[in-house]
Structure formats: structure tokens, C-alpha cells
Enzyme design. Sequence first.
Site, mmCIF file in Angstrom:
data_model
loop_
_atom_site.group_PDB
_atom_site.id
_atom_site.type_symbol
_atom_site.label_atom_id
_atom_site.label_comp_id
_atom_site.label_asym_id
_atom_site.label_seq_id
_atom_site.Cartn_x
_atom_site.Cartn_y
_atom_site.Cartn_z
ATOM 1 C CB SER A 13 -0.944 -0.180 0.956
ATOM 2 O OG SER A 13 -1.165 0.977 1.281
ATOM 3 C CG HIS A 38 -3.610 -1.508 -1.412
ATOM 4 N ND1 HIS A 38 -5.018 -2.358 -2.021
ATOM 5 C CD2 HIS A 38 -4.186 -0.808 -0.476
ATOM 6 C CE1 HIS A 38 -6.367 -1.876 -1.211
ATOM 7 N NE2 HIS A 38 -5.466 -1.071 0.095
ATOM 8 C CG ASP A 40 -5.194 2.368 1.471
ATOM 9 O OD1 ASP A 40 -5.891 1.459 1.169
ATOM 10 O OD2 ASP A 40 -4.456 1.725 1.991
ATOM 11 C CG MET A 42 -8.151 6.761 2.950
ATOM 12 S SD MET A 42 -6.633 7.160 4.670
ATOM 13 C CE MET A 42 -6.712 5.493 4.911
ATOM 14 C CG HIS A 71 -9.484 -0.282 0.248
ATOM 15 N ND1 HIS A 71 -8.541 0.022 1.035
ATOM 16 C CD2 HIS A 71 -10.542 0.188 -0.002
ATOM 17 C CE1 HIS A 71 -9.690 -0.415 2.078
ATOM 18 N NE2 HIS A 71 -11.102 -0.342 1.820
ATOM 19 C CG MET A 73 -11.903 3.135 2.986
ATOM 20 S SD MET A 73 -10.044 3.105 3.838
ATOM 21 C CE MET A 73 -8.266 3.483 2.254
ATOM 22 C CG MET A 142 -11.457 -2.546 5.574
ATOM 23 S SD MET A 142 -10.206 -1.669 4.720
ATOM 24 C CE MET A 142 -8.879 -1.747 6.099
ATOM 25 C CG ASP A 180 -6.240 -2.890 3.265
ATOM 26 O OD1 ASP A 180 -5.208 -2.636 4.033
ATOM 27 O OD2 ASP A 180 -7.207 -1.632 2.398
HETATM 28 C C1 DX5 Z 1 -5.826 1.078 5.882
HETATM 29 C C2 DX5 Z 1 -5.561 1.077 4.702
HETATM 30 C C3 DX5 Z 1 -4.896 0.193 4.671
HETATM 31 C C4 DX5 Z 1 -3.153 -0.323 5.020
HETATM 32 C C5 DX5 Z 1 -3.117 -0.943 5.502
HETATM 33 O O1 DX5 Z 1 -6.866 1.787 5.902
HETATM 34 O O2 DX5 Z 1 -7.247 0.703 3.881
HETATM 35 O O3 DX5 Z 1 -4.555 -0.534 3.332
HETATM 36 O O4 DX5 Z 1 -2.651 0.699 3.895
HETATM 37 O O5 DX5 Z 1 -2.010 -0.662 6.058
HETATM 38 P P1 DX5 Z 1 -1.114 -1.435 7.203
HETATM 39 O O6 DX5 Z 1 -0.141 -2.942 6.300
HETATM 40 O O7 DX5 Z 1 0.397 -0.731 7.726
HETATM 41 O O8 DX5 Z 1 -1.838 -1.922 8.198
HETATM 42 ZN ZN ZN Z 2 -6.277 -0.563 1.760
#
Ligand code: DX5
Ligand code: ZN
Length: 220
Positions: A13, A38, A40, A42, A71, A73, A142, A180
Site C-alpha cells: 500500500s 494498493h 488507498d 481517503m 481502494h 474509502m 478490513m 487489509d
Molecule cells: C487502512 C488502509 C490500508 C493500509 C494498511 O485504512 O486501507 O490499506 O495501508 O496499512 P498497514 O498494512 O500498515 O496496516
Molecule cells: Zn486499503
Amino acid sequence: MISKMNKIIVSPSLLSADFADFQGAVSQIEASGAGWVHMDVMDGSFVPNLTFGPQLVRDLRRKTKAFFDVHLMVVQPERFIHEFAEAGADAITFHHEAEIHSQKYLEEIRSFGLKSGIAIVPSTPCSALEEILPFADIVLIMTVNPGFGGQTIIPHCLEKAGKLAKIREKEGYSFRISVDGGINEQTAETAKGKGADVLVMGSAFFHDTDKSGLVRRLQG
Ligand code: DX5
Ligand code: ZN
């Protein structure tokens, strides 16, 4: 019995990368042999953090052919599917909790020729997905409450991987099961044992000094 259909993929990620050098982070991911990247996204509303939008996908797409595992969010994710598809995503996963019409938008993602993904936070049971599993290429579980990297896994969430793997086997589905949050070499092995076949890794990947060794052991 757990399905062994899908090859294991590590999806590091970018959330744990140096935000001043995403291109360098993608190069590190590619050099490690990890299958996916990956991303993320947000919005500060669905989760209490902000990251980046489609422009990053568009700019990185010009530099690499790597598989972009986006992904979302964000609230009302349907507002962004078209733009991320055009920007060069290969898979788009959104949260079931953020979308009333999940089935419709999983189909929309597939209509762009992309892999469709549905995600659930720790509070959502996998039974909530029953009606839409035929439309998903990826189910993302998650294993922490989303928003930040570097959190400790909630071990109970991994039980969902086992439940989904059983449904997949029974119904003859072929979706991937992605985990994840808090995934490191140890928790990844447990997740794999339960049927997960996409291992999203932020901090455990970027903090490891032997990234190819890590990926080889997990994808092998
Ligand atoms: C968290 C994200 C993850 C995050 C995971 O909200 O969706 O993809 O990057 O990070 P680690 O592997 O450090 O928990
Ligand atoms: Zn993620």
C-alpha cells in the site's frame, strides 16, 4: 476445504510510502516482485484521514504498467468510479457501508473492463454481501478500522476470510479474498491459511529491508 484456485498476490500500500516519492515507491514494489500496487483513497469523511485522488493514478499510469488496486474509502463512491477507471485503475474496490446500490456499481466497474471489488469494515458481517458476491471479483476484508497504516490487526476479522472461502467453494465463485490492515508475515500466513489470496501490506512492506524476500515467501 479451502480453495487453492487463486495465486497469492501481495499488494503493497502506497499509504506507507514516502508521499514525496510515489514513483520511487512503485519502483520498489515492482522490484520486489509484488503483484499489485494498493492505493488507498481517503476523503476525510468515510475515514478520518485524507490521501490522494485520481490524478495520482493518472500520473503513475504514465510511468508503469503495474496493476493498480484502488481502494476507495470515500462516501458515495459512485461519484468517482468513472474518473478512476479513466485514470488507469485496474481494480476498483469501494465500501459496502458507503454505497446503497453496491450491485449496480460493481457492474459499472466491470463495464470498464476492470476488476470490481467490495470492501467491509470490521463491524460489517460478511453475510451482508450475500446478494452481491456474484458481481464481485474482489472481496476486501478490513482487518483494522480503516484510516491509518501501522495499526494492529483485529484477529477476529480473519474469520471472515474462512467464511467467504467456504461460500466461494460452495457456490463456485472465483472472487479474490483480500485482507487489509495489520498484515505482516505472521498474520499473512494465518490469513492465507483461511483462504485469503490478496495480502495488502503497508508498513510491514515498506519497513522491510528485504522486500523481495518477504514477497517471495508470501507469494510462493
Ligand atoms: C487502512 C488502509 C490500508 C493500509 C494498511 O485504512 O486501507 O490499506 O495501508 O496499512 P498497514 O498494512 O500498515 O496496516
Ligand atoms: Zn486499503
